[in-house]
Design a protein around this motif. Structure first.
Motif, PDB file in Angstrom:
ATOM      1  N   LEU A   1      22.269 -11.935  -3.799  1.00 48.31           N
ATOM      2  CA  LEU A   1      21.566 -12.586  -4.912  1.00 48.31           C
ATOM      3  C   LEU A   1      22.074 -11.983  -6.213  1.00 48.31           C
ATOM      4  N   ARG A   2      22.384 -12.832  -7.162  1.00 52.11           N
ATOM      5  CA  ARG A   2      22.958 -12.294  -8.388  1.00 52.11           C
ATOM      6  C   ARG A   2      21.859 -11.833  -9.325  1.00 52.11           C
ATOM      7  N   ALA A   3      22.107 -10.713  -9.923  1.00 55.27           N
ATOM      8  CA  ALA A   3      21.114 -10.148 -10.841  1.00 55.27           C
ATOM      9  C   ALA A   3      21.708  -9.959 -12.229  1.00 55.27           C
ATOM     10  N   GLY A   4      22.636 -10.850 -12.611  1.00 59.22           N
ATOM     11  CA  GLY A   4      23.181 -10.793 -13.951  1.00 59.22           C
ATOM     12  C   GLY A   4      24.512 -10.088 -14.083  1.00 59.22           C
ATOM     13  N   ARG A   5      24.964  -9.426 -13.051  1.00 61.21           N
ATOM     14  CA  ARG A   5      26.274  -8.787 -13.139  1.00 61.21           C
ATOM     15  C   ARG A   5      27.110  -9.168 -11.915  1.00 61.21           C
TER      16      ARG A   5
ATOM     17  N   LEU B   1      21.275 -14.445 -17.102  1.00 66.91           N
ATOM     18  CA  LEU B   1      20.204 -15.154 -16.404  1.00 66.91           C
ATOM     19  C   LEU B   1      19.133 -15.637 -17.374  1.00 66.91           C
ATOM     20  N   THR B   2      18.678 -16.868 -17.161  1.00 65.16           N
ATOM     21  CA  THR B   2      17.561 -17.389 -17.951  1.00 65.16           C
ATOM     22  C   THR B   2      16.262 -16.934 -17.289  1.00 65.16           C
ATOM     23  N   GLU B   3      15.168 -17.070 -18.013  1.00 66.56           N
ATOM     24  CA  GLU B   3      13.861 -16.669 -17.471  1.00 66.56           C
ATOM     25  C   GLU B   3      13.518 -17.501 -16.238  1.00 66.56           C
ATOM     26  N   GLU B   4      13.857 -18.810 -16.279  1.00 70.97           N
ATOM     27  CA  GLU B   4      13.585 -19.688 -15.124  1.00 70.97           C
ATOM     28  C   GLU B   4      14.360 -19.232 -13.906  1.00 70.97           C
ATOM     29  N   ARG B   5      15.649 -18.928 -14.111  1.00 72.25           N
ATOM     30  CA  ARG B   5      16.506 -18.504 -12.996  1.00 72.25           C
ATOM     31  C   ARG B   5      16.004 -17.159 -12.442  1.00 72.25           C
TER      32      ARG B   5
ATOM     33  N   GLU C   1      13.120 -17.885 -10.242  1.00 70.50           N
ATOM     34  CA  GLU C   1      13.616 -18.503  -9.005  1.00 70.50           C
ATOM     35  C   GLU C   1      14.199 -17.436  -8.065  1.00 70.50           C
ATOM     36  N   LEU C   2      14.960 -16.494  -8.632  1.00 73.05           N
ATOM     37  CA  LEU C   2      15.544 -15.420  -7.820  1.00 73.05           C
ATOM     38  C   LEU C   2      14.460 -14.507  -7.232  1.00 73.05           C
ATOM     39  N   VAL C   3      13.407 -14.265  -8.004  1.00 73.11           N
ATOM     40  CA  VAL C   3      12.300 -13.442  -7.495  1.00 73.11           C
ATOM     41  C   VAL C   3      11.638 -14.152  -6.313  1.00 73.11           C
ATOM     42  N   LYS C   4      11.468 -15.485  -6.416  1.00 77.97           N
ATOM     43  CA  LYS C   4      10.901 -16.248  -5.292  1.00 77.97           C
ATOM     44  C   LYS C   4      11.781 -16.133  -4.063  1.00 77.97           C
ATOM     45  N   MET C   5      13.118 -16.249  -4.257  1.00 80.43           N
ATOM     46  CA  MET C   5      14.041 -16.137  -3.129  1.00 80.43           C
ATOM     47  C   MET C   5      13.954 -14.735  -2.522  1.00 80.43           C
ATOM     48  N   THR C   6      13.841 -13.733  -3.379  1.00 73.48           N
ATOM     49  CA  THR C   6      13.723 -12.353  -2.915  1.00 73.48           C
ATOM     50  C   THR C   6      12.492 -12.195  -2.031  1.00 73.48           C
ATOM     51  N   LYS C   7      11.372 -12.759  -2.496  1.00 76.32           N
ATOM     52  CA  LYS C   7      10.126 -12.662  -1.718  1.00 76.32           C
ATOM     53  C   LYS C   7      10.254 -13.401  -0.394  1.00 76.32           C
ATOM     54  N   LYS C   8      10.956 -14.530  -0.396  1.00 76.07           N
ATOM     55  CA  LYS C   8      11.166 -15.291   0.842  1.00 76.07           C
ATOM     56  C   LYS C   8      11.945 -14.443   1.857  1.00 76.07           C
ATOM     57  N   TYR C   9      13.014 -13.806   1.389  1.00 75.58           N
ATOM     58  CA  TYR C   9      13.794 -12.936   2.277  1.00 75.58           C
ATOM     59  C   TYR C   9      12.935 -11.777   2.788  1.00 75.58           C
TER      60      TYR C   9
ATOM     61  N   ALA D   1      10.702  -4.458  -4.268  1.00 79.67           N
ATOM     62  CA  ALA D   1      10.294  -4.033  -5.609  1.00 79.67           C
ATOM     63  C   ALA D   1      11.515  -3.622  -6.430  1.00 79.67           C
ATOM     64  N   ALA D   2      12.450  -2.923  -5.804  1.00 80.09           N
ATOM     65  CA  ALA D   2      13.652  -2.502  -6.520  1.00 80.09           C
ATOM     66  C   ALA D   2      14.502  -3.700  -6.929  1.00 80.09           C
ATOM     67  N   LYS D   3      14.643  -4.679  -6.038  1.00 80.18           N
ATOM     68  CA  LYS D   3      15.439  -5.858  -6.357  1.00 80.18           C
ATOM     69  C   LYS D   3      14.757  -6.697  -7.441  1.00 80.18           C
ATOM     70  N   GLU D   4      13.434  -6.824  -7.361  1.00 73.71           N
ATOM     71  CA  GLU D   4      12.689  -7.565  -8.381  1.00 73.71           C
ATOM     72  C   GLU D   4      12.869  -6.925  -9.749  1.00 73.71           C
ATOM     73  N   LYS D   5      12.801  -5.603  -9.792  1.00 72.23           N
ATOM     74  CA  LYS D   5      12.975  -4.885 -11.050  1.00 72.23           C
ATOM     75  C   LYS D   5      14.376  -5.143 -11.595  1.00 72.23           C
ATOM     76  N   GLU D   6      15.372  -5.129 -10.711  1.00 73.38           N
ATOM     77  CA  GLU D   6      16.763  -5.373 -11.112  1.00 73.38           C
ATOM     78  C   GLU D   6      16.925  -6.793 -11.664  1.00 73.38           C
ATOM     79  N   ILE D   7      16.292  -7.760 -11.022  1.00 76.19           N
ATOM     80  CA  ILE D   7      16.399  -9.167 -11.459  1.00 76.19           C
ATOM     81  C   ILE D   7      15.717  -9.375 -12.807  1.00 76.19           C
ATOM     82  N   MET D   8      14.565  -8.780 -12.990  1.00 75.45           N
ATOM     83  CA  MET D   8      13.782  -9.007 -14.215  1.00 75.45           C
ATOM     84  C   MET D   8      14.300  -8.190 -15.406  1.00 75.45           C
ATOM     85  N   GLU D   9      15.221  -7.248 -15.144  1.00 73.92           N
ATOM     86  CA  GLU D   9      15.800  -6.435 -16.205  1.00 73.92           C
ATOM     87  C   GLU D   9      16.591  -7.323 -17.159  1.00 73.92           C
ATOM     88  N   VAL D  10      16.347  -7.212 -18.444  1.00 70.38           N
ATOM     89  CA  VAL D  10      17.059  -8.052 -19.412  1.00 70.38           C
ATOM     90  C   VAL D  10      18.127  -7.251 -20.103  1.00 70.38           C
TER      91      VAL D  10
END
Length: 184
Positions: free
Chosen positions: A27-31, A105-109, A112-120, A175-184
């Motif tokens: 999952l891409r987290a901006g980099r 990454l946009t806020e919407e994306r 969406e990535l956080v939802k995918m993370t939770k699904k996994y 939690a670590a992946k969510e934090k990485e995704i939400m990092e701006v």
């Protein structure tokens, strides 16, 4: 015998965690990381083949992926596979390499990535609980074959401790992946 059942269950739970980490790495987290393309399959001579088996994948900078196919005739197939993937990336082809610029990454994306993370994460938790169920069934079979009820219960409690430990590990990884995704 119960020890081998518990050991096998713990090893399988460990593999479930490893699988989750591998899924989340794609999952891409901006980099840019080559692992973003792990799930991309290319139609190559009639067979689906992972991109990393058809090309060198490099990251010249934090926002760019560079794909150098070993066979130049596979470039268009690689491009099509990346476009069809759910990554939302647009490759550009200069004739010898394919470049993919990773947009911010946009806020919407991000949501969406956080939802995918939770699904996994949920899928991993279900896998761990299924492993627990299988191990408990094996212990119950041993109970019928001759071990005492108390011993059976003790082994089942040990299996539950493993389950709790690995479910907590899943939560920590998420939690670590969510934090990485939400990092701006």
């Amino acid at each position: 015998m119960p020890q081998s059942i518990k050991k096998n269950a713990e090893e399988r739970m460990e593999k479930a965690i490893s699988s989750l980490k591998k899924e989340l790495a794609s999952l891409r987290a901006g980099r840019a990381t080559p692992s973003l393309l792990d799930r991309v399959q290319v139609e190559y001579y009639g067979a689906l083949t992972p991109v990393n088996q058809l090309a060198n994948i490099n990251t010249p900078d934090s926002r760019t992926l560079m794909i150098q196919p070993w066979d130049k005739s596979s470039m268009s197939a690689i491009e099509k596979a990346i476009m069809k993937s759910d990554l939302g990336l647009t490759p550009s082809n200069d004739g010898s390499v394919i470049r993919i610029v990773i947009p911010a990454l946009t806020e919407e994306r991000r949501a969406e990535l956080v939802k995918m993370t939770k699904k996994y994460g949920e899928e991993s938790k279900v896998a761990i609980r299924n492993i627990r169920r299988d191990a408990n069934d094996d212990i119950k079979k041993l109970e019928k074959a001759g071990i005492s009820e108390d011993e059976s219960r003790k082994h089942q409690e040990d299996i539950q401790k493993f389950t709790d430990k690995y479910i907590a590990e899943v939560e920590k990884v998420l939690a670590a992946k969510e934090k990485e995704i939400m990092e701006v």
